[in-house]
Design an enzyme around this catalytic site. Structure first.
Site, mmCIF file in Angstrom:
data_model
loop_
_atom_site.group_PDB
_atom_site.id
_atom_site.type_symbol
_atom_site.label_atom_id
_atom_site.label_comp_id
_atom_site.label_asym_id
_atom_site.label_seq_id
_atom_site.Cartn_x
_atom_site.Cartn_y
_atom_site.Cartn_z
ATOM 1 N N TYR A 41 -14.159 0.415 3.611
ATOM 2 C CA TYR A 41 -14.806 -0.832 4.043
ATOM 3 C C TYR A 41 -16.283 -0.531 4.232
ATOM 4 C CZ TYR A 41 -10.305 -2.883 5.612
ATOM 5 O OH TYR A 41 -9.030 -3.380 5.689
ATOM 6 N N HIS A 97 -9.500 2.483 0.054
ATOM 7 C CA HIS A 97 -9.624 1.324 0.942
ATOM 8 C C HIS A 97 -10.853 1.430 1.836
ATOM 9 C CE1 HIS A 97 -8.108 -2.187 2.977
ATOM 10 N NE2 HIS A 97 -6.999 -2.153 2.257
ATOM 11 N N ASP A 100 -9.153 -12.144 0.593
ATOM 12 C CA ASP A 100 -8.171 -11.053 0.467
ATOM 13 C C ASP A 100 -7.610 -11.150 -0.947
ATOM 14 O OD1 ASP A 100 -6.425 -9.025 0.869
ATOM 15 O OD2 ASP A 100 -5.239 -9.999 2.440
ATOM 16 N N HIS A 148 0.803 -1.223 0.000
ATOM 17 C CA HIS A 148 0.000 0.000 0.000
ATOM 18 C C HIS A 148 0.841 1.281 0.000
ATOM 19 C CE1 HIS A 148 -3.475 -2.408 0.106
ATOM 20 N NE2 HIS A 148 -3.733 -2.452 1.387
ATOM 21 N N GLU A 169 -11.872 -2.792 -3.536
ATOM 22 C CA GLU A 169 -10.743 -1.933 -3.917
ATOM 23 C C GLU A 169 -10.486 -2.065 -5.413
ATOM 24 O OE1 GLU A 169 -7.295 -2.911 -1.284
ATOM 25 O OE2 GLU A 169 -8.796 -4.036 -0.200
HETATM 26 C C1 G6D Z 1 -5.443 -5.037 1.777
HETATM 27 O O1 G6D Z 1 -4.832 -7.080 0.637
HETATM 28 C C2 G6D Z 1 -4.564 -6.227 1.744
HETATM 29 C C3 G6D Z 1 -4.656 -6.931 3.039
HETATM 30 O O2 G6D Z 1 -3.846 -8.076 3.035
HETATM 31 C C4 G6D Z 1 -4.224 -5.956 4.113
HETATM 32 O O3 G6D Z 1 -4.127 -6.588 5.334
HETATM 33 C C5 G6D Z 1 -5.200 -4.818 4.149
HETATM 34 O O4 G6D Z 1 -5.260 -4.219 2.910
HETATM 35 C C6 G6D Z 1 -4.876 -3.790 5.181
HETATM 36 O O5 G6D Z 1 -6.665 -5.167 1.268
#
Ligand code: G6D
Length: 349
Positions: free
Chosen positions: A181, A179, A251, A105, A313
């Site tokens: 949720y 990101h 994931d 990230h 994402e």
């Molecule tokens: C992401 O794919 C990653 C995960 O593995 C991670 O833990 C998360 O972001 C914080 O979606």
């Protein structure tokens, strides 16, 4: 449409303001310049009761201290880059690494940790927050000065659009995402296992050592990764399929069918009646189901539980720079990066 602001916290002696856009249907989106983080999205359920349908910590201090990535702008490159390395035009680049020798990230101080400039654009049926940031050459190991803008628009059709634009003065990589949720229960202490998901996707990427993409794309049909029809998440997330069981959930990247019309993803929850439809120009979506309880911090007095939210994402496939056929995330000085994703909020009976 209405735009309001309030003080959210302080970072490096600078006040961080929270901007809230509210539309005429009572849907609102709030975001802050720190990480261009979406702090909440409030929508009504089928009975008109409003609640935040996202997962986030409650203060700027917690965002900084724990960096949970909740609602944040991720970049320059979303996901993991194997060993934080890649080769381009005959040159080897070593990026800053932050997870088991890989870059995750955007690195130790990715875009989610930067303070963006903000401009607002108010129209009769939409309001936009335009976040911009100049990422200097060498930041997190990436070449090139990169000018990034992330524009969030909420309109009266209950659509939240994210538009990314970027330019560089030297060949670099760019593959951002948001990101966010979602938890359509409107309560992050109720797991998302009761949500239903549909994806216009027939293939998913598998993961191996250190959660890195193996480079393999597999057919999803007939497997727990098959979301061709709306399917209750519990069926996939609690399945004993080895890829899923070893991570206690999803994931994984899903390749979006390129020949079909959107929405490419539909997320629903029948009790609240809430529905999110996702439209994107991107080639894939990473679905992460918050597979562990996070007890380092608390939200409403309790740790963030396992399955507190689900991400959609949108991005090019993770580790694309090192995997054959995973798409192009190289940005060259003569190009402008542009990409849009829209999430549309509604309710079912
Ligand atoms: C992401 O794919 C990653 C995960 O593995 C991670 O833990 C998360 O972001 C914080 O979606």
């Amino acid at each position: 449409m209405k735009l309001t602001t309030k003080a959210f916290g302080f970072y490096l002696n600078q006040e961080i303001t929270e901007y809230t856009i509210t539309n005429t249907n009572g849907v609102s989106l709030s975001a802050i310049p720190y990480g261009a983080i979406v702090t909440k999205i409030v929508t009504p359920d089928k009975n008109g009761n409003i609640a935040d349908i996202t997962l986030n910590v409650e203060s700027l201090e917690d965002m900084i201290a724990y960096r949970p990535f909740y609602g944040a702008t991720i970049g320059r490159v979303a996901g993991r880059i194997t060993d934080g390395q890649y080769e381009i035009d005959g040159t080897q680049v070593q990026l800053d690494v932050n997870e088991k020798g890989n870059q995750l990230h955007g690195g130790p101080a990715g875009l989610d940790t930067k303070v963006f400039e903000v401009e607002t654009i108010e129209a009769s049926d939409s309001i936009s927050l335009v976040f911009s940031y100049k990422s200097l050459a060498g930041e997190e190991g990436f070449p090139g000065n990169l000018d990034v803008t992330v524009e969030y628009t909420l309109n009266d059709n209950n659509e939240w659009t994210i538009a990314y634009t970027a330019n560089t003065d030297k060949t670099t990589l760019f593959n951002p995402t948001n990101h966010i949720y979602f938890n359509l229960n409107g309560d992050i202490h109720q797991p998302i296992l009761n949500h239903e998901l549909q994806l216009k996707s027939s293939k998913h990427g598998t993961l191996g050592d250190r959660n890195l993409p193996t480079g393999q794309l597999e057919e999803s049909k007939g497997t727990p990764f098959d979301f061709s029809e709306l399917k209750v998440l519990e069926e996939a997330v609690l399945s004993n399929e080895p890829q899923i069981e070893s991570l206690s959930g999803l994931d994984h990247p899903f390749v979006l069918d390129q020949t079909v019309e959107g929405p490419q993803a539909i997320l629903t929850e029948s009790q609240s009646g809430r529905k999110v439809e996702m439209y994107t120009e991107e080639q894939s979506v990473v679905i992460f189901t918050h597979n562990a309880e996070m007890d380092a911090y608390t939200i409403k007095g309790r740790p963030a539980p396992q399955y507190a939210g689900i991400t959609l994402e949108t991005q090019a496939l993770p580790d694309a720079i090192n995997q054959e056929g995973f798409g192009n995330i190289v940005l060259r000085p003569e190009e402008t990066y542009q990409s849009k994703t829209t999430y549309r909020f509604s309710t079912m009976k």
